[in-house]
Write an enzyme that holds these catalytic residues in place. Structure first.
Site, short mmCIF file in Angstrom:
data_model
loop_
_atom_site.label_atom_id
_atom_site.label_comp_id
_atom_site.label_asym_id
_atom_site.label_seq_id
_atom_site.Cartn_x
_atom_site.Cartn_y
_atom_site.Cartn_z
N ARG A 276 -9.69 -13.68 -2.74
CA ARG A 276 -8.82 -13.05 -3.74
C ARG A 276 -9.52 -13.12 -5.10
NH1 ARG A 276 -6.55 -10.99 -0.20
NH2 ARG A 276 -4.35 -11.01 0.35
N GLU A 305 -6.81 -4.97 -9.29
CA GLU A 305 -7.30 -4.02 -8.28
C GLU A 305 -6.47 -2.76 -8.38
OE1 GLU A 305 -7.37 -5.85 -4.41
OE2 GLU A 305 -8.82 -7.35 -5.05
N HIS A 324 -11.99 -3.92 -2.03
CA HIS A 324 -11.11 -4.70 -1.14
C HIS A 324 -11.05 -4.07 0.27
CE1 HIS A 324 -7.44 -7.60 -1.14
NE2 HIS A 324 -8.04 -7.59 0.03
O1 LIG Z 1 -4.90 -9.41 4.71
C1 LIG Z 1 -5.25 -9.68 3.56
O2 LIG Z 1 -4.78 -10.64 2.95
C2 LIG Z 1 -6.23 -8.85 2.87
O3 LIG Z 1 -6.73 -9.19 1.86
C3 LIG Z 1 -6.57 -7.53 3.46
O4 LIG Z 1 -7.05 -7.66 4.69
#
Ligand SMILES: O=C(O)C(=O)CO
Length: 359
Positions: A276, A305, A324
């Site tokens: 993240r 994002e 992402h």
């Molecule tokens: O599933 C998640 O948390 C993502 O970041 C996208 O796959």
């Protein structure tokens, strides 16, 4: 569109039936629709998940019928009113305001993601709302992309293709576009879980010398599988030639990758983040990259994002930024949608979900 396949078939029959029969069928459909649980789906999810919902005969669901534009907050607040279940993706903030708007009928939330930093877990727990999520099904795809991003960054592939396309490719040069190799390197993993292990398993054949990891506590079972050594956060920074961030975003990990960390890293090190964006202080990262404190960074996640196209990180040759996409394979996204749909249906039936968060 509110949908249930069985109810829909009955509606189709009504169109061709005589008037008296029509009334009977209409009443039956109305009775049937009223027993179906109401669900709102915040995104056009991949087909496997949609098929499961449609064919369940358990729910009538309304869908935000776009994958390109997320549902607006105002629309979402309106649509969740009175639903029994909610299936969301990671762009929706599920907080007190939204749960209040949904009201007491909301019993189950299913997120099509492994990450759950977009959910206010305290608020969900307080209201007794059960939560499903989608771990494991995306591990391979995320590990694969992390390796791709690491190699792209360390071997400077984006710079290289740009040079080749734009006339920068002159004679073969001895040090031109040199990068850093995995052979004989030390790879550090910040936050060892399934994904960290899967990354290490894929990197091992590149002749990595040593795997290190740090976490809130040692995880010997996982570490054994990849022969990784537990070290302090400081040692991880100092020793890693490649540092892969795999931890969840929590209040404890928020901006944990900051100037303190970067200042301890080698100036030949590569920083990779596919977890993240919030775990990184991006100003500090910019500073570390632009001053040569570290050699490069590959990011699949940022704050915000999408990252605005005029963001300073985009100006750096030694920073590779992806939008992402770590879990973005057809197989994985379909598996995520199917798991999210099944979690939702099981939760609404009062059964244990396949993957449920312990609140
Ligand atoms: O599933 C998640 O948390 C993502 O970041 C996208 O796959």
């Amino acid at each position: 569109m509110w949908g249930s396949r069985m109810a829909l078939r009955r509606l189709q029959k009504i169109a061709v039936a005589p008037l008296s029969i029509k009334e009977g069928i209409t009443n039956k459909v109305q009775r049937e629709m009223s027993t179906l649980q109401r669900v709102y789906v915040t995104r056009q999810i991949p087909p496997e998940g949609l098929k499961i919902l449609k064919e369940s005969g358990q729910v009538q669901f309304e869908l935000w019928d776009s994958d390109d534009v997320p549902v607006s907050r105002a629309e979402l607040l309106k649509k969740v009113k009175g639903v029994d279940g909610l299936l969301c993706v990671l762009t929706e903030k599920i907080d007190a305001e939204l749960l209040d708007a949904a009201g007491p009928s909301l019993k189950v939330l299913s997120t099509m993601s492994v990450g759950f930093d977009h959910l206010s877990l305290d608020e969900l727990k307080k209201r007794g709302i059960r939560v499903g999520y989608t771990p494991e099904v995306l591990t391979d795809a995320v590990a694969e992309l992390t390796v791709a991003l690491l190699l792209t960054t360390s071997r400077r592939l984006i710079e290289a293709t740009h040079e080749a396309k734009t006339g920068g490719w002159g004679t073969w040069r001895t040090l031109w576009l040199c990068g850093h190799e995995l052979a004989n390197s030390t790879v550090g993993i910040l936050g060892l879980g399934r994904i960290g292990v899967a990354i290490a398993e894929r990197l091992a054949p590149f002749k990595v010398k040593k795997f290190l990891y740090t976490d809130v506590a040692p995880r010997p079972e996982l570490a054994k599988a990849i022969n990784a050594e537990y070290v302090s956060f400081d040692e991880l920074a100092k020793q890693s030639d490649f540092l892969a961030v795999c931890c969840a975003l929590t209040p404890e990990t928020k901006e944990i990758c900051n100037k303190e960390l970067f200042s301890k890293m080698k100036n030949t090190s590569i920083f990779i983040n596919t977890s993240r964006g919030g775990v990184v202080n991006q100003e500090d990262l910019y500073e570390a990259l632009s001053t040569g404190q570290i050699a490069g960074a590959g990011l699949d996640v940022t704050v915000p994002e999408p990252l605005p196209t005029n963001h300073p990180l985009f100006t750096l040759k030694n920073c590779v930024i992806l939008p992402h996409i770590a879990s973005a394979s057809y197989t994985t996204r379909n598996a995520m949608s199917a798991l999210a749909a099944n979690n939702l249906l099981l939760g609404l039936r009062g059964k244990p979900m396949i993957k449920e968060l312990k609140l």
